[in-house]
Design an enzyme around this catalytic site. Structure first.
Site, short mmCIF file in Angstrom:
data_model
loop_
_atom_site.label_atom_id
_atom_site.label_comp_id
_atom_site.label_asym_id
_atom_site.label_seq_id
_atom_site.Cartn_x
_atom_site.Cartn_y
_atom_site.Cartn_z
N TYR A 23 0.86 -1.19 0.00
CA TYR A 23 0.00 0.00 0.00
C TYR A 23 0.89 1.23 0.00
CZ TYR A 23 -3.75 3.20 1.60
OH TYR A 23 -4.65 4.23 1.73
N ARG A 26 -0.01 10.20 3.20
CA ARG A 26 -0.13 9.86 4.62
C ARG A 26 1.19 9.40 5.23
NH1 ARG A 26 -5.20 9.44 6.87
NH2 ARG A 26 -6.97 9.58 5.44
N LYS A 61 -1.75 -1.53 -3.77
CA LYS A 61 -2.75 -0.47 -3.76
C LYS A 61 -1.97 0.82 -3.95
CE LYS A 61 -6.23 1.93 -0.98
NZ LYS A 61 -6.90 2.06 0.34
N ILE A 86 -9.29 -0.30 -4.61
CA ILE A 86 -9.74 -0.37 -3.22
C ILE A 86 -10.23 1.03 -2.90
CG2 ILE A 86 -9.08 -0.72 -0.81
CD1 ILE A 86 -7.06 -2.80 -1.79
#
Length: 291
Positions: free
Chosen positions: A135, A140, A164, A206
């Site tokens: 991911y 973030r 992802k 996702i």
């Protein structure tokens, strides 16, 4: 990993007004998505506010989703962090029987080098009891997992089966699609560029917006996978304003406002997150009313 092609959704964790896990609300969210055509569910990701959940609450969320989904769709569990050994320990001690794969975020805050990111996932890949979805979400984590690093991991470890990709960069996504093994899945983690990523060779998404509008978003994804671009883009442009709205004041406050308007669960979030503003709520409510 055909189970991971199509529309996955990153489930929220509904809370009561007293900030307790809303088990009944979570069951309604799960059933709403399954009944409207999503392909798999992602449990305890960022959207689930998992960093604010206790170990006991996390287990409650897992048990509730397993029970509500009743084996109807594959499940993916989020297990990630910036302490490599702790991630490995959780993977090896948690019961993963019900899960198809693990979604593991690139280390945040530490800001490792590309070699550090590679070694983090190399250590995990050698110990993981389930296939790994990388991911990448630099907005973030404060570090971007570059295509060269992902491609290296994809070629070196059979247990790393997908990524992802949520950098919001189509050029980076295309480099991943071109450079990774053919059976490696490049999954969009950015709702707004999901369709172009799929048309470029991506395996699906996702999604956050997808759990609020699962029927329409899943239809768009499946049309894209079948290269029916014109029909897919009609749905994309219909939903696009809502994508802007739900992220305007942070995730998952926006998507919880959608669920509140739909009457599926409340919109309570835990600090340090706060609910959406009155102005944004009015925009979200108007969109849902008109959709």
């Amino acid at each position: 990993m055909k189970e991971l092609i199509g529309t996955g959704v990153a489930l929220i964790t509904p809370f009561t007004e007293n900030f307790e896990v809303d088990v009944d609300g979570l069951k309604r969210v799960v059933n709403f998505n399954i009944n409207n055509g999503i392909d798999y569910l992602v449990v305890l990701g960022t959207t689930a506010e998992s960093v604010t959940l206790t170990k006991k609450e996390k287990q409650l969320v897992i048990d509730t989703i397993i029970e509500a989904s009743a084996g109807k769709v594959p499940l993916v569990l989020g297990i990630g962090g910036n302490n490599t050994q702790e991630v490995i320990d959780e993977m090896q001690t948690r019961d993963l029987t019900a899960f198809t794969a693990i979604l593991s975020v690139s280390p945040m805050y530490n800001k490792p080098t590309q070699e550090g990111i590679y070694q983090h996932f190399a250590a995990i890949a050698q110990m993981a009891p389930k296939p790994i979805i990388l991911y990448n979400v630099p907005g973030r984590t404060a570090s971007n997992m570059l295509p060269e690093t992902v491609i290296r991991l994809a070629h070196d470890f059979d247990s790393i089966v997908a990524i992802k990709e949520a950098a919001g960069d189509m050029v980076q996504a295309m480099r991943l699609i071109a450079g990774c093994p053919k059976d490696f899945l490049v999954i969009s983690g950015d709702d707004m560029i999901t369709l172009p990523m799929i048309l470029a060779g991506g395996a699906g998404v996702i999604s956050v917006i997808g759990e609020g509008f699962p029927k329409e978003f899943s239809e768009m994804v499946h049309l894209g996978l079948n290269k029916k671009a014109d029909d897919a883009y009609k749905i994309h442009y219909k939903i696009a304003p809502a994508i802007d709205y739900i992220f305007a004041e942070g995730n998952p406050a926006g998507i919880k406002a959608v669920f509140s308007k739909l009457g599926i669960c409340g919109d309570t979030v835990r600090l340090p997150l706060v609910g959406v503003s009155t102005t944004l709520r009015a925009k979200i409510d108007a969109f849902v009313n008109a959709f």
